[in-house]
Design an enzyme around this catalytic site. Sequence first.
Site, PDB file in Angstrom:
ATOM      1  N   ALA A   1       0.858  -1.176   0.000  1.00 29.83           N
ATOM      2  CA  ALA A   1       0.000   0.000   0.000  1.00 29.83           C
ATOM      3  C   ALA A   1       0.899   1.232   0.000  1.00 29.83           C
ATOM      4  O   ALA A   1       2.055   1.170   0.445  1.00 29.83           O
ATOM      5  CB  ALA A   1      -0.891  -0.020   1.232  1.00 29.83           C
TER       6      ALA A   1
ATOM      7  N   GLY B   1       0.448  -4.921   1.050  1.00 29.58           N
ATOM      8  CA  GLY B   1      -0.791  -5.040   0.277  1.00 29.58           C
ATOM      9  C   GLY B   1      -0.583  -5.761  -1.054  1.00 29.58           C
ATOM     10  O   GLY B   1      -1.517  -6.381  -1.575  1.00 29.58           O
TER      11      GLY B   1
ATOM     12  N   GLU C   1      -0.669  -9.319  -0.308  1.00 28.14           N
ATOM     13  CA  GLU C   1      -2.055  -9.656   0.050  1.00 28.14           C
ATOM     14  C   GLU C   1      -2.926  -9.826  -1.193  1.00 28.14           C
ATOM     15  O   GLU C   1      -3.786 -10.706  -1.232  1.00 28.14           O
ATOM     16  CB  GLU C   1      -2.613  -8.584   0.996  1.00 28.14           C
TER      17      GLU C   1
ATOM     18  N   GLU D   1       4.437  -4.761   7.406  1.00 24.44           N
ATOM     19  CA  GLU D   1       3.617  -3.715   8.050  1.00 24.44           C
ATOM     20  C   GLU D   1       4.087  -3.370   9.459  1.00 24.44           C
ATOM     21  O   GLU D   1       4.066  -2.203   9.856  1.00 24.44           O
ATOM     22  CB  GLU D   1       2.142  -4.132   8.074  1.00 24.44           C
TER      23      GLU D   1
HETATM   24  N1  CAA Z   1       4.539   3.262  -0.831  1.00 28.99           N
HETATM   25  C1  CAA Z   1       4.890   4.431  -1.397  1.00 28.99           C
HETATM   26  N2  CAA Z   1       6.005   4.576  -2.141  1.00 28.99           N
HETATM   27  C2  CAA Z   1       6.780   3.471  -2.306  1.00 28.99           C
HETATM   28  C3  CAA Z   1       6.465   2.229  -1.729  1.00 28.99           C
HETATM   29  C4  CAA Z   1       5.270   2.135  -0.974  1.00 28.99           C
HETATM   30  N3  CAA Z   1       4.851   1.008  -0.425  1.00 28.99           N
HETATM   31  N4  CAA Z   1       7.435   1.359  -2.058  1.00 28.99           N
HETATM   32  C5  CAA Z   1       8.319   2.027  -2.807  1.00 28.99           C
HETATM   33  N5  CAA Z   1       7.929   3.295  -2.960  1.00 28.99           N
HETATM   34  C6  CAA Z   1       8.603   4.378  -3.697  1.00 28.99           C
HETATM   35  C7  CAA Z   1       9.825   4.868  -2.929  1.00 28.99           C
HETATM   36  O1  CAA Z   1       9.468   5.805  -1.926  1.00 28.99           O
HETATM   37  C8  CAA Z   1      10.649   5.472  -4.041  1.00 28.99           C
HETATM   38  O2  CAA Z   1      10.123   6.734  -4.341  1.00 28.99           O
HETATM   39  P1  CAA Z   1      11.144   8.007  -4.500  1.00 28.99           P
HETATM   40  O3  CAA Z   1      11.915   7.681  -5.737  1.00 28.99           O
HETATM   41  O4  CAA Z   1      10.203   9.156  -4.655  1.00 28.99           O
HETATM   42  O5  CAA Z   1      11.994   8.040  -3.264  1.00 28.99           O
HETATM   43  C9  CAA Z   1      10.350   4.541  -5.238  1.00 28.99           C
HETATM   44  O6  CAA Z   1       9.135   3.867  -4.919  1.00 28.99           O
HETATM   45  C10 CAA Z   1      11.424   3.484  -5.446  1.00 28.99           C
HETATM   46  O7  CAA Z   1      11.596   2.794  -4.213  1.00 28.99           O
HETATM   47  P2  CAA Z   1      13.014   2.695  -3.441  1.00 28.99           P
HETATM   48  O8  CAA Z   1      13.899   3.826  -3.822  1.00 28.99           O
HETATM   49  O9  CAA Z   1      12.718   2.499  -1.997  1.00 28.99           O
HETATM   50  O10 CAA Z   1      13.562   1.358  -4.101  1.00 28.99           O
HETATM   51  P3  CAA Z   1      14.601   0.334  -3.453  1.00 28.99           P
HETATM   52  O11 CAA Z   1      14.957  -0.594  -4.558  1.00 28.99           O
HETATM   53  O12 CAA Z   1      15.693   1.040  -2.737  1.00 28.99           O
HETATM   54  O13 CAA Z   1      13.751  -0.456  -2.348  1.00 28.99           O
HETATM   55  C11 CAA Z   1      11.841  -1.645  -1.489  1.00 28.99           C
HETATM   56  C12 CAA Z   1      12.678  -1.260  -2.728  1.00 28.99           C
HETATM   57  C13 CAA Z   1      12.658  -2.556  -0.565  1.00 28.99           C
HETATM   58  C14 CAA Z   1      10.619  -2.383  -1.992  1.00 28.99           C
HETATM   59  C15 CAA Z   1      11.445  -0.361  -0.731  1.00 28.99           C
HETATM   60  O14 CAA Z   1      10.880   0.563  -1.656  1.00 28.99           O
HETATM   61  C16 CAA Z   1      10.415  -0.592   0.352  1.00 28.99           C
HETATM   62  O15 CAA Z   1      10.753  -1.072   1.422  1.00 28.99           O
HETATM   63  N6  CAA Z   1       9.149  -0.231   0.083  1.00 28.99           N
HETATM   64  C17 CAA Z   1       8.094  -0.329   1.089  1.00 28.99           C
HETATM   65  C18 CAA Z   1       7.658  -1.763   1.283  1.00 28.99           C
HETATM   66  C19 CAA Z   1       6.603  -1.823   2.358  1.00 28.99           C
HETATM   67  O16 CAA Z   1       6.839  -1.560   3.518  1.00 28.99           O
HETATM   68  N7  CAA Z   1       5.387  -2.253   1.962  1.00 28.99           N
HETATM   69  C20 CAA Z   1       4.276  -2.397   2.881  1.00 28.99           C
HETATM   70  C21 CAA Z   1       3.430  -1.161   2.898  1.00 28.99           C
HETATM   71  S1  CAA Z   1       2.241  -1.216   4.209  1.00 28.99           S
HETATM   72  C22 CAA Z   1       0.897  -2.044   3.579  1.00 28.99           C
HETATM   73  O17 CAA Z   1       0.953  -2.585   2.506  1.00 28.99           O
HETATM   74  C23 CAA Z   1      -0.308  -2.020   4.474  1.00 28.99           C
HETATM   75  C24 CAA Z   1      -1.396  -2.934   4.095  1.00 28.99           C
HETATM   76  O18 CAA Z   1      -1.342  -4.129   4.317  1.00 28.99           O
HETATM   77  C25 CAA Z   1      -2.613  -2.408   3.580  1.00 28.99           C
END
Ligand code: CAA
Length: 261
Positions: free
Chosen positions: A66, A111, A114, A134
Amino acid sequence: MSNFIKTVPGEFGVVTVSIDRPEALNALNRSVLFELKLELERLAQDQTVRVIVLRGSGEKAFVAGADIKEMQEMTRGQAIEFSRLGHSVATLLESIQKVTIAAVQGYALGGGMELALSCDFILASEKAQFGLPEVTLGVIPGFGGTIRLSRAVGLNRAKELIFTGERISAESALRLGLVSKVYPQEGFFDEVMKRARLIALNSLGAAISAKNLLNEFSESSGTNQKIDAETHQFGSLFGVTDQKEGMAAFVEKRPARFKGL
Ligand code: CAA
């Protein structure tokens, strides 16, 4: 017209639905979820569609979760609404009278994992990574992860994956029974399409009869109450210290310092 969802019809009633927001690793904001829901509802009515392959655009991600930047500022009420929207998409993928396949290359996190879990099964490229991170953001899975992960891999493994928030490889996911098959990265989508066509050439009526029974028999009961409970727990964690810290830390690209609140 969809901004974030691209559908490509293929042979034998196989359609590919791509979540197309590669600059954010296909993260699910409200608009993406809403468009995906509309598209699935449209495909549900299309008698020519037999198999839906769900994928992410670009090589890096299926869906990295998400949208944390959008969730960061949500109130409890908004988080509950957001969780309901995600659940409605997940439930559609699970119950639609078509076969749904998640084709995962790159990250399937939060998400994203999921949604993959809500499909009938998951095919993965060798470079896929799965996880429910999460808790590292101060919240819990909000689109059915607490319900469907334990069904897929068992209660204790689900707890371990959710409590650690760690990412696992495609090979580990295969060993856990989370994914059905792992293919080399090169030619991954060709292999997915071969598998989708194999199913599409069988009787859709029979496959859907089996799908409905398999879903019903694997259900321990009370899915709606479980969805409601997860939605409310998810929402209740918004606006408290750890959620604010966890999501701010992601946006500021630093480790989170949780207080346990
Ligand atoms: N939400 C918003 N933006 C996201 C994102 C997310 N879940 N995942 C990645 N992005 C964005 C980053 O912020 C980045 O944007 P900028 O260029 O503006 O900084 C762009 O996508 C590229 O990502 P990274 O630079 O972080 O890429 P990376 O290769 O260094 O890392 C990654 C990749 C490990 C997937 C890392 O992006 C990450 O940890 N993302 C978040 C993963 C996460 O925690 N997901 C769970 C979300 S909570 C949820 O899903 C709740 C639910 O159940 C409903």
